[in-house]
Write an enzyme that holds these catalytic residues in place. Structure first.
Site, PDB file in Angstrom:
ATOM      1  N   THR A   1       0.846  -1.190   0.000  1.00 25.64           N
ATOM      2  CA  THR A   1       0.000   0.000   0.000  1.00 25.64           C
ATOM      3  C   THR A   1       0.887   1.247   0.000  1.00 25.64           C
ATOM      4  OG1 THR A   1      -0.193   0.272   2.418  1.00 25.64           O
ATOM      5  CG2 THR A   1      -1.731  -1.264   1.341  1.00 25.64           C
ATOM      6  N   GLY A   2       0.374   2.307  -0.597  1.00 25.66           N
ATOM      7  CA  GLY A   2       1.154   3.543  -0.656  1.00 25.66           C
ATOM      8  C   GLY A   2       2.408   3.409  -1.492  1.00 25.66           C
TER       9      GLY A   2
ATOM     10  N   TYR B   1      -1.075  11.313  15.094  1.00 23.25           N
ATOM     11  CA  TYR B   1      -0.272  10.479  14.197  1.00 23.25           C
ATOM     12  C   TYR B   1       0.422   9.375  14.990  1.00 23.25           C
ATOM     13  CZ  TYR B   1       3.607   8.954  11.256  1.00 23.25           C
ATOM     14  OH  TYR B   1       4.507   8.184  10.569  1.00 23.25           O
TER      15      TYR B   1
ATOM     16  N   SER C   1       4.734   6.589  -3.744  1.00 19.11           N
ATOM     17  CA  SER C   1       5.644   7.635  -3.268  1.00 19.11           C
ATOM     18  C   SER C   1       6.506   7.102  -2.136  1.00 19.11           C
ATOM     19  CB  SER C   1       4.869   8.873  -2.785  1.00 19.11           C
ATOM     20  OG  SER C   1       4.089   8.560  -1.648  1.00 19.11           O
ATOM     21  N   GLY C   2       7.618   7.823  -1.874  1.00 20.82           N
ATOM     22  CA  GLY C   2       8.461   7.528  -0.717  1.00 20.82           C
ATOM     23  C   GLY C   2       8.997   6.112  -0.677  1.00 20.82           C
TER      24      GLY C   2
END
Length: 317
Positions: A35-36, A198, A39-40
């Protein structure tokens, strides 16, 4: 733990790169969801797993960005097996749709990397009226994992291969709210602190992996081997950090890990033979370390599991 740290028991450290920690590891025949992955460290994780022969499914919110990343990976490695599917973890409807589509494809699933996240966003509700960071970073992955678990079990049983679930958490889990998880105040805007919220979601990532590991041990099924672990990738100058700080070149080089180092622990825990059979642990710098006392709180983990089920799907696992 800085980029100049010494090697640990694994033979690797926080300065090791994702390619280094997977050197010589053959992932041919394995399928992973990241997932994700647009990017990064998600990009580097997908790239390196594909480099090692893993069939990678990039689960991304922005399909255009995901497609661009896929094309870049294929330019470097024309033999890469890599697909892109849409997933918005802040929406339970999107998570359910993704899982249903993936399960309907009949694909195996050996590795699930719960990597995506948002960081220190102002107070905002998700599409399901839950505080955005808790909804995206924890609940979305909790629901996704539950919805894909039967496919992972089937894959493990049919292939006689260990399945691995990897939650990307953060050292920040130590610096959340005093009570750990604010079960009664998740949506309380007046008490909301975007940084602690967070960190709360990252604590939830660790507790989720620990409780899942415990449940999988208790409910052992013949022929099924699945582990669940969490990790701190390191302080990395990615879009998450850029959303709250301006990453100068000096800051990027000296205080933060390069992305290829930041993805190393994720790739190590997902693929390396050293991690076979290891479950319910927390990693940093490609080595097992101790998380906070709250992260090891079994009662809090059990309570979070039930709380998460109440907000997502009680009929599942």
């Amino acid at each position: 733990m800085g980029i100049f740290s010494k090697r640990g028991a694994s033979g690797f450290s926080a300065s090791s790169t994702a390619e280094q920690v997977t050197q010589g590891v053959d992932g041919t025949g394995l399928t992973a969801i990241v997932t994700g992955a647009s990017s990064g460290i998600g990009v580097e994780t997908a790239r390196v797993l594909a480099l090692r022969g893993v069939h990678v499914v990039m689960a991304v919110r922005n399909m255009n960005a995901g497609t661009d990343v896929r094309e870049e990976i294929l330019k470097e490695n024309s033999n890469a097996k890599i697909d892109v599917m849409e997933l918005d973890l802040s929406s339970m409807a999107s998570v359910r749709k993704f899982a249903a589509e993936y399960n309907s494809k009949g694909l195996p699933l050996n590795i699930l990397i719960n990597n995506a996240g948002v960081m220190a966003t102002p107070f905002k509700f998700s599409q399901d009226n839950i505080e955005l960071q808790f909804a995206t970073n924890h609940l979305g992955h909790f629901l996704l994992t539950n919805r894909l678990l039967e496919t992972m079990k089937r894959t493990s049983r049919e292939s006689s291969t260990e399945g691995r679930i990897v939650n990307v958490a953060s050292l920040g889990h130590k610096f959340g709210y005093r009570e750990g998880i604010r079960f009664d105040d998740i949506n309380n805007e007046s008490r909301h602190n975007k940084y602690r919220a967070y960190n709360q979601s990252k604590l939830a990532n660790i507790l989720h992996a620990n409780e899942l590991a415990r449940r999988l041990k208790i409910k052992q099924e013949e022929g099924v081997e699945i582990t669940a672990n969490s990790l701190h990738p390191g302080e990395i100058c990615t879009n998450l950090v850029r959303s709250i700080h301006s990453c100068s070149l000096v800051y990027n080089r000296i205080l933060l890990k390069w992305i290829m180092q930041g993805a190393a622990t994720t790739c190590f825990v997902s693929l390396h033979p050293q991690v076979k059979g290891v479950t319910g642990e927390y990693f940093s710098g490609c080595n097992i370390i101790e998380p906070s006392s709250q992260a090891k709180d079994e009662d809090m983990a059990k309570k979070l599991w039930e709380f998460s089920l109440s907000l997502t799907d009680r009929k599942y696992y």
